[in-house]
Design a protein around this motif. Structure first.
Motif, PDB file in Angstrom:
ATOM      1  N   LYS A  37     -59.933 -56.429  51.987  1.00 48.51           N
ATOM      2  CA  LYS A  37     -59.682 -54.991  52.118  1.00 48.51           C
ATOM      3  C   LYS A  37     -58.503 -54.676  53.044  1.00 48.51           C
ATOM      4  N   THR A  38     -57.404 -55.426  52.832  1.00 53.45           N
ATOM      5  CA  THR A  38     -56.199 -55.172  53.624  1.00 53.45           C
ATOM      6  C   THR A  38     -55.007 -54.954  52.688  1.00 53.45           C
ATOM      7  N   PHE A  39     -54.043 -54.198  53.204  1.00 51.84           N
ATOM      8  CA  PHE A  39     -52.818 -53.967  52.447  1.00 51.84           C
ATOM      9  C   PHE A  39     -52.077 -55.282  52.230  1.00 51.84           C
ATOM     10  N   ARG A  40     -52.144 -56.126  53.241  1.00 51.84           N
ATOM     11  CA  ARG A  40     -51.491 -57.427  53.161  1.00 51.84           C
ATOM     12  C   ARG A  40     -52.007 -58.229  51.973  1.00 51.84           C
ATOM     13  N   GLU A  41     -53.315 -58.268  51.781  1.00 50.87           N
ATOM     14  CA  GLU A  41     -53.926 -58.996  50.662  1.00 50.87           C
ATOM     15  C   GLU A  41     -53.456 -58.418  49.323  1.00 50.87           C
ATOM     16  N   TYR A  42     -53.408 -57.083  49.250  1.00 51.61           N
ATOM     17  CA  TYR A  42     -52.955 -56.419  48.032  1.00 51.61           C
ATOM     18  C   TYR A  42     -51.482 -56.743  47.750  1.00 51.61           C
ATOM     19  N   ALA A  43     -50.649 -56.711  48.767  1.00 53.39           N
ATOM     20  CA  ALA A  43     -49.229 -57.006  48.613  1.00 53.39           C
ATOM     21  C   ALA A  43     -49.028 -58.446  48.159  1.00 53.39           C
ATOM     22  N   PHE A  44     -49.775 -59.385  48.736  1.00 53.39           N
ATOM     23  CA  PHE A  44     -49.656 -60.792  48.328  1.00 53.39           C
ATOM     24  C   PHE A  44     -50.046 -60.976  46.862  1.00 53.39           C
ATOM     25  N   GLN A  45     -51.102 -60.271  46.441  1.00 49.02           N
ATOM     26  CA  GLN A  45     -51.526 -60.368  45.047  1.00 49.02           C
ATOM     27  C   GLN A  45     -50.418 -59.855  44.113  1.00 49.02           C
ATOM     28  N   LEU A  46     -49.799 -58.746  44.483  1.00 47.44           N
ATOM     29  CA  LEU A  46     -48.703 -58.202  43.665  1.00 47.44           C
ATOM     30  C   LEU A  46     -47.512 -59.156  43.610  1.00 47.44           C
ATOM     31  N   ILE A  47     -47.199 -59.760  44.752  1.00 50.03           N
ATOM     32  CA  ILE A  47     -46.076 -60.699  44.806  1.00 50.03           C
ATOM     33  C   ILE A  47     -46.365 -61.928  43.946  1.00 50.03           C
ATOM     34  N   GLU A  48     -47.593 -62.455  44.031  1.00 54.61           N
ATOM     35  CA  GLU A  48     -47.961 -63.614  43.212  1.00 54.61           C
ATOM     36  C   GLU A  48     -47.902 -63.270  41.725  1.00 54.61           C
ATOM     37  N   ARG A  49     -48.328 -62.060  41.374  1.00 56.24           N
ATOM     38  CA  ARG A  49     -48.265 -61.627  39.974  1.00 56.24           C
ATOM     39  C   ARG A  49     -46.808 -61.533  39.503  1.00 56.24           C
ATOM     40  N   ASP A  50     -45.938 -61.003  40.340  1.00 54.63           N
ATOM     41  CA  ASP A  50     -44.515 -60.908  39.996  1.00 54.63           C
ATOM     42  C   ASP A  50     -43.891 -62.293  39.815  1.00 54.63           C
ATOM     43  N   ILE A  51     -44.251 -63.239  40.697  1.00 54.73           N
ATOM     44  CA  ILE A  51     -43.720 -64.603  40.591  1.00 54.73           C
ATOM     45  C   ILE A  51     -44.191 -65.241  39.283  1.00 54.73           C
ATOM     46  N   ALA A  52     -45.477 -65.089  38.958  1.00 55.29           N
ATOM     47  CA  ALA A  52     -46.006 -65.649  37.711  1.00 55.29           C
ATOM     48  C   ALA A  52     -45.321 -65.004  36.503  1.00 55.29           C
ATOM     49  N   SER A  53     -45.082 -63.715  36.579  1.00 52.63           N
ATOM     50  CA  SER A  53     -44.408 -63.008  35.489  1.00 52.63           C
ATOM     51  C   SER A  53     -42.984 -63.519  35.305  1.00 52.63           C
ATOM     52  N   GLU A  54     -42.287 -63.749  36.411  1.00 47.66           N
ATOM     53  CA  GLU A  54     -40.921 -64.290  36.339  1.00 47.66           C
ATOM     54  C   GLU A  54     -40.907 -65.684  35.725  1.00 47.66           C
ATOM     55  N   LYS A  55     -41.900 -66.504  36.095  1.00 45.07           N
ATOM     56  CA  LYS A  55     -41.990 -67.849  35.521  1.00 45.07           C
ATOM     57  C   LYS A  55     -42.216 -67.779  34.022  1.00 45.07           C
ATOM     58  N   GLU A  56     -43.059 -66.840  33.564  1.00 45.72           N
ATOM     59  CA  GLU A  56     -43.309 -66.671  32.132  1.00 45.72           C
ATOM     60  C   GLU A  56     -42.035 -66.227  31.414  1.00 45.72           C
ATOM     61  N   ILE A  57     -41.288 -65.348  32.042  1.00 50.06           N
ATOM     62  CA  ILE A  57     -40.037 -64.880  31.443  1.00 50.06           C
ATOM     63  C   ILE A  57     -39.057 -66.035  31.315  1.00 50.06           C
ATOM     64  N   GLU A  58     -38.932 -66.847  32.344  1.00 48.17           N
ATOM     65  CA  GLU A  58     -38.027 -68.003  32.293  1.00 48.17           C
ATOM     66  C   GLU A  58     -38.470 -69.007  31.228  1.00 48.17           C
ATOM     67  N   LEU A  59     -39.786 -69.229  31.152  1.00 48.54           N
ATOM     68  CA  LEU A  59     -40.317 -70.134  30.135  1.00 48.54           C
ATOM     69  C   LEU A  59     -40.027 -69.582  28.744  1.00 48.54           C
ATOM     70  N   GLY A  60     -40.180 -68.273  28.575  1.00 48.87           N
ATOM     71  CA  GLY A  60     -39.865 -67.626  27.299  1.00 48.87           C
ATOM     72  C   GLY A  60     -38.402 -67.778  26.947  1.00 48.87           C
ATOM     73  N   LYS A  61     -37.524 -67.657  27.939  1.00 49.98           N
ATOM     74  CA  LYS A  61     -36.090 -67.824  27.680  1.00 49.98           C
ATOM     75  C   LYS A  61     -35.794 -69.245  27.219  1.00 49.98           C
ATOM     76  N   GLU A  62     -36.453 -70.221  27.836  1.00 49.61           N
ATOM     77  CA  GLU A  62     -36.252 -71.610  27.431  1.00 49.61           C
ATOM     78  C   GLU A  62     -36.717 -71.817  25.988  1.00 49.61           C
ATOM     79  N   LYS A  63     -37.876 -71.232  25.653  1.00 50.65           N
ATOM     80  CA  LYS A  63     -38.382 -71.337  24.285  1.00 50.65           C
ATOM     81  C   LYS A  63     -37.412 -70.666  23.325  1.00 50.65           C
ATOM     82  N   ASN A  64     -36.902 -69.497  23.703  1.00 49.15           N
ATOM     83  CA  ASN A  64     -35.960 -68.783  22.847  1.00 49.15           C
ATOM     84  C   ASN A  64     -34.692 -69.596  22.633  1.00 49.15           C
TER      85      ASN A  64
END
Length: 135
Positions: free
Chosen positions: A33-60
């Motif tokens: 129940k901290t802002f810090r925990e929420y921010a870390f979750q958002l950052i991890e989601r963004d990093i995972a999303s970027e990795k998926e985008i890069e993987l998609g570019k490689e597939k493309n």
């Protein structure tokens, strides 16, 4: 990594009321129940999303390379097919259609040629019919 900022300050006064309510609700759903925990979750989601985008570019890129390869192969096949067709056409008798038409004309009897004509200098046949004009 020694130049890290020790604290990320967030001014909630800059948030709209809707944004603040949304963030507050999400923070309450977090285990700590901290802002810090929420921010870390958002950052991890963004990093995972970027990795998926890069993987998609490689597939493309891979798919694009495959398409280029297939296109090249098809062009080569069409060139070979075109050469085969052109080769067969040059082996065939020249003016084949004209030769067939000449052969067909030679096989037609002279009477058959005259039979279809409407006007000719030569008169054939007789008019030996009885006309009964009584009505």
């Amino acid at each position: 990594m020694d130049d890290r900022s020790p604290v990320f300050n967030v001014r909630t006064t800059k948030m709209s009321d809707g944004m603040y309510a949304f963030v507050e609700k999400r923070i309450q759903e977090m285990p700590q129940k901290t802002f810090r925990e929420y921010a870390f979750q958002l950052i991890e989601r963004d990093i995972a999303s970027e990795k998926e985008i890069e993987l998609g570019k490689e597939k493309n890129r891979h798919v694009y390379d495959e398409l280029l390869d297939l296109r090249h192969k098809m062009e080569n096949e069409f060139k070979q097919l075109n050469k085969k067709i052109e080769g067969k056409l040059t082996l065939a008798k020249p003016n084949t259609l004209a030769a067939h038409q000449k052969d067909a004309k030679d096989n037609i009897s002279p009477l058959a040629e005259k039979e279809g004509q409407l006007v000719s200098d030569e008169i054939t046949g007789t008019i030996d019919e009885d006309y009964n004009i009584d009505f």
